[in-house]
Write a protein that holds these residues in place. Structure first.
Motif, PDB file in Angstrom:
ATOM      1  N   THR B   7       0.839  -1.205   0.000  1.00 12.84           N
ATOM      2  CA  THR B   7       0.000   0.000   0.000  1.00 12.84           C
ATOM      3  C   THR B   7       0.875   1.256   0.000  1.00 12.84           C
ATOM      4  O   THR B   7       0.630   2.190  -0.779  1.00 12.84           O
ATOM      5  CB  THR B   7      -0.953  -0.010   1.204  1.00 12.84           C
ATOM      6  N   LYS B   9       3.836   1.497  -1.111  1.00  7.75           N
ATOM      7  CA  LYS B   9       4.467   1.575  -2.428  1.00  7.75           C
ATOM      8  C   LYS B   9       3.498   2.186  -3.456  1.00  7.75           C
ATOM      9  O   LYS B   9       3.879   3.068  -4.240  1.00  7.75           O
ATOM     10  CB  LYS B   9       4.857   0.149  -2.867  1.00  7.75           C
ATOM     11  N   ALA B  10       2.249   1.740  -3.410  1.00  3.98           N
ATOM     12  CA  ALA B  10       1.256   2.262  -4.359  1.00  3.98           C
ATOM     13  C   ALA B  10       1.022   3.752  -4.122  1.00  3.98           C
ATOM     14  O   ALA B  10       0.961   4.537  -5.074  1.00  3.98           O
ATOM     15  CB  ALA B  10      -0.053   1.479  -4.233  1.00  3.98           C
ATOM     16  N   ILE B  11       0.910   4.146  -2.850  1.00  3.75           N
ATOM     17  CA  ILE B  11       0.663   5.569  -2.555  1.00  3.75           C
ATOM     18  C   ILE B  11       1.855   6.413  -3.023  1.00  3.75           C
ATOM     19  O   ILE B  11       1.685   7.475  -3.625  1.00  3.75           O
ATOM     20  CB  ILE B  11       0.427   5.788  -1.039  1.00  3.75           C
ATOM     21  N   LYS B  13       4.149   5.706  -5.348  1.00  4.96           N
ATOM     22  CA  LYS B  13       4.252   5.752  -6.806  1.00  4.96           C
ATOM     23  C   LYS B  13       3.144   6.629  -7.398  1.00  4.96           C
ATOM     24  O   LYS B  13       3.384   7.435  -8.296  1.00  4.96           O
ATOM     25  CB  LYS B  13       4.175   4.330  -7.363  1.00  4.96           C
ATOM     26  N   ASP B  14       1.949   6.481  -6.877  1.00  2.00           N
ATOM     27  CA  ASP B  14       0.805   7.256  -7.369  1.00  2.00           C
ATOM     28  C   ASP B  14       1.077   8.755  -7.230  1.00  2.00           C
ATOM     29  O   ASP B  14       0.912   9.521  -8.170  1.00  2.00           O
ATOM     30  CB  ASP B  14      -0.444   6.871  -6.556  1.00  2.00           C
TER      31      ASP B  14
END
Ligand SMILES: Nc1ncnc2c1ncn2[C@@H]1O[C@H](COP(=O)(O)OP(=O)(O)OP(=O)(O)O)[C@@H](O)[C@H]1O
Ligand SMILES: [Mg+2]
Lengths: 240, 331
Positions: B7, B9-11, B13-14
């Motif tokens: 999570t 990582k996704a935040i 990168k986003d």
């Protein structure tokens, strides 16, 4: 076996009664559609079954786990396509799908396959926010499928899809059923409900007023399509 | 743990793929630092502060238009660190402590003191110099606290407000992601952007001749400070009704800007008038900056009071943030 069992489910938002004693059950492996006019309470029902919203009272079991006490188990095994889905807007389609695969602990081996089945391969590297509405819906479905659920909720999954994509999605839904996945669907498209559903529940004003097979409902109103039967039912309730 | 990593990582990168975020993470701190580094230079080199032990001398210096005389019980050491002169006059000898980069002003100060003493020719001067700071050292180090604050608060409120608005939070709420995993992921994101933010800032510092003494303790307190303020951000979002989620952004601004400007980030505490000075001195951004400045400019370890202050505040705000910021209603 029942995948979903709901007994006397009530939901109030403050003073407002939104669900008024729903009772229904969905068998494992079937496609079950919830129909009903805007505001009938379909999304609220799905949200409660997804453990996002709390029931005011009622006995609910999903995959044998009770709500609210075993919600974490339910969240781990149910795939969700919410009515308003949004991914990480600056992540690519593939990164979104990968994230959800990993979130559900399923690794990302099935990501490519899922994307290609939903016609998303050529958009795999496109940012989510750049997609059209219909493609966003497909990503929503992909993000549910990569978690390899045994039960999936689809809240109006075909809204905004062009006719061809709609048909493709119907096939995907049928394939899910063939794989033994239980599908809970809400839709305003009666032709879709008639084609896909093993059973339908018609909600009106927070209550289920019919819960049966499409055939039996058509027979009750002596109509040749579910849509006509539905309209006849609404007319009998004073709805246009 | 696995869900937290994915999570976060996704935040990360986003958000780091988003130009607006990049602007706020990199350009905004640089911009503020440059403005204040120059403003600081312009303001502080015209009139210097002298801490004196006689009010009469203070009043006399005030007429000089070159120095401001104040009486204060500030220690010589910290006065010098603030770039103040310290003058101790007794009957016929005078001790002058001066910040090392201000030696050129000592003759003028001596002349003024002699004038005040009616040119008493028996007056003996003893001179000591100690490390002061340059404008860029002061402002760049002060900017660290501001970064911890703005990344912490705006990071959490900005990111989670966006995700609420986008309904991504609803989708995550239906996933196995747990509440604390969500909050921790957001905080990891804040820590990462803070580490990214300080790189261009220190490069600017180096360009202006300031070589920061970066060590483990500095990183520890930088991260603690960011955690503190992301806890604050989490509380702000947590207590905002979700159907009026935009209010959390307004609240974040209302809380953050006074904390930035009523702090020791850009101006020494002593420059603030009266009671405001106490608020400035003990508010969290100033305490954090005291620690950070001590470490990277003066190479002195933080005081026990400051350490305790930051640890307790981090603990309290992170716990409150974790309690109030919920991923879902049903839990
Ligand atoms: N958070 C909420 N607070 C108050 N009322 C709500 C809330 N969510 C839904 N409602 C109300 O509950 C009722 C049922 O809404 P719901 O979204 O479940 O309907 P629906 O059957 O899904 O409708 P549609 O076909 O338009 O999607 C509506 O009257 C709606 O205004
Ligand atoms: Mg709905």
């Amino acid at each position: 076996m029942e995948a979903i069992k709901v007994e006397d489910l009530w939901k109030y938002y403050d003073e407002k009664e939104v669900l008024k004693g729903l009772t229904f059950s969905v068998n494992e492996g079937e496609i079950f559609s919830i129909l009903g006019p805007n505001g009938a309470g379909k999304t609220t029902t799905v949200k409660i079954l997804s453990c996002i919203d709390k029931p005011t009272r009622g006995k609910i079991e999903v995959l044998g786990y009770s709500i609210p006490s075993q919600c974490q188990k339910i969240r781990e095994s149910v795939g969700i396509v919410p009515q308003e889905f949004q991914g990480f807007s600056d992540l690519s389609v593939k990164d979104n799908a990968r994230y959800f695969a990993e979130l559900y602990g399923k690794g990302n081996s099935s990501v490519e396959e899922t994307l290609s089945k939903l016609g998303l391969i050529e958009y795999a590297n496109t940012r989510f926010k750049k997609l059209s509405g219909g493609y966003k819906r497909r990503v929503a479905i992909a993000c549910a499928l990569v978690g390899k659920p045994s039960l999936i909720y689809l809240d109006e999954p075909t809204v905004g899809l062009d006719p061809k994509s709609r048909r493709d999605l119907w096939n995907t839904i049928k394939e899910l059923k063939n794989k033994g996945i239980t599908v809970l669907l809400t839709t305003h498209y009666l032709d879709e409900a008639q084609k896909l559903s093993d059973k339908v529940a018609i909600m009106y004003n927070g209550k289920i007023i019919r819960s049966s097979t499409p055939e039996l409902i058509m027979k009750e109103f002596e109509k040749s399509s579910l849509e006509e039967a539905y309209l006849a039912l609404m007319e009998s309730l004073g709805e246009e | 743990m696995r869900r937290i990593i994915y999570t976060a990582k996704a935040i990360i990168k986003d958000n780091l793929s988003n130009k607006t975020t990049i602007f706020f993470v990199i350009a905004f701190p640089l911009f503020l630092a440059m403005i204040f580094a120059f403003a600081f230079g312009a303001v502080n080199h015209t009139v210097e502060t002298v801490v004196v032990n006689q009010q009469g001398l203070g009043r006399f210096l005030n007429t000089s238009a070159m120095f401001i005389g104040i009486t204060s019980n500030i220690s010589v050491h910290s006065a010098l660190l603030h770039n103040y002169f310290v003058v101790n006059v007794s009957k016929n000898d005078t001790i002058i402590y001066y910040p090392s980069n201000y030696g050129y002003l000592v003759p003028s100060l001596k002349a003024l003191i002699l004038e005040y003493k009616s040119n008493d020719s028996s007056m003996v001067f003893t001179l000591y110099s100690g490390k002061g700071f340059t404008g860029s050292e002061f402002v760049i180090s002060g900017m660290i606290g501001v970064i911890a604050l703005s990344n912490g608060v705006f990071g959490v409120t900005g990111v989670s407000t966006g995700y609420y608005r986008d309904k991504l939070v609803d989708r995550l709420a239906a996933s196995p992601l747990k509440n604390h995993e969500w909050v921790i992921s957001l905080m990891i994101y804040e820590l990462v952007i803070t580490l990214i933010s300080i790189v261009p800032l220190f490069l600017l510092g180096i360009a202006l001749g300031f070589i920061p003494a970066i060590g483990v303790l500095f990183i520890v307190f930088l991260l603690l400070g960011t955690l503190t303020f992301s806890g604050l951000g989490a509380v702000i979002v947590g207590i905002t009704p979700k159907e009026k989620i935009f209010v959390s952004q307004i609240a974040a601004n209302i809380i953050t800007f006074p904390l930035i400007f009523l702090s020791n980030a850009f101006f020494p505490t002593v420059d603030f008038p009266g009671i405001i000075r106490y608020i400035v001195e003990y508010q969290p951004v100033s305490i954090l900056n005291d620690i950070i400045r001590g470490l990277i400019v003066y190479r002195v370890p933080p005081s026990p009071f400051n350490i305790l202050y930051i640890f307790l505040l981090t603990l309290v705000l992170v716990m409150l943030g974790g309690k109030t910021l919920r991923l879902r209603e049903a839990d």
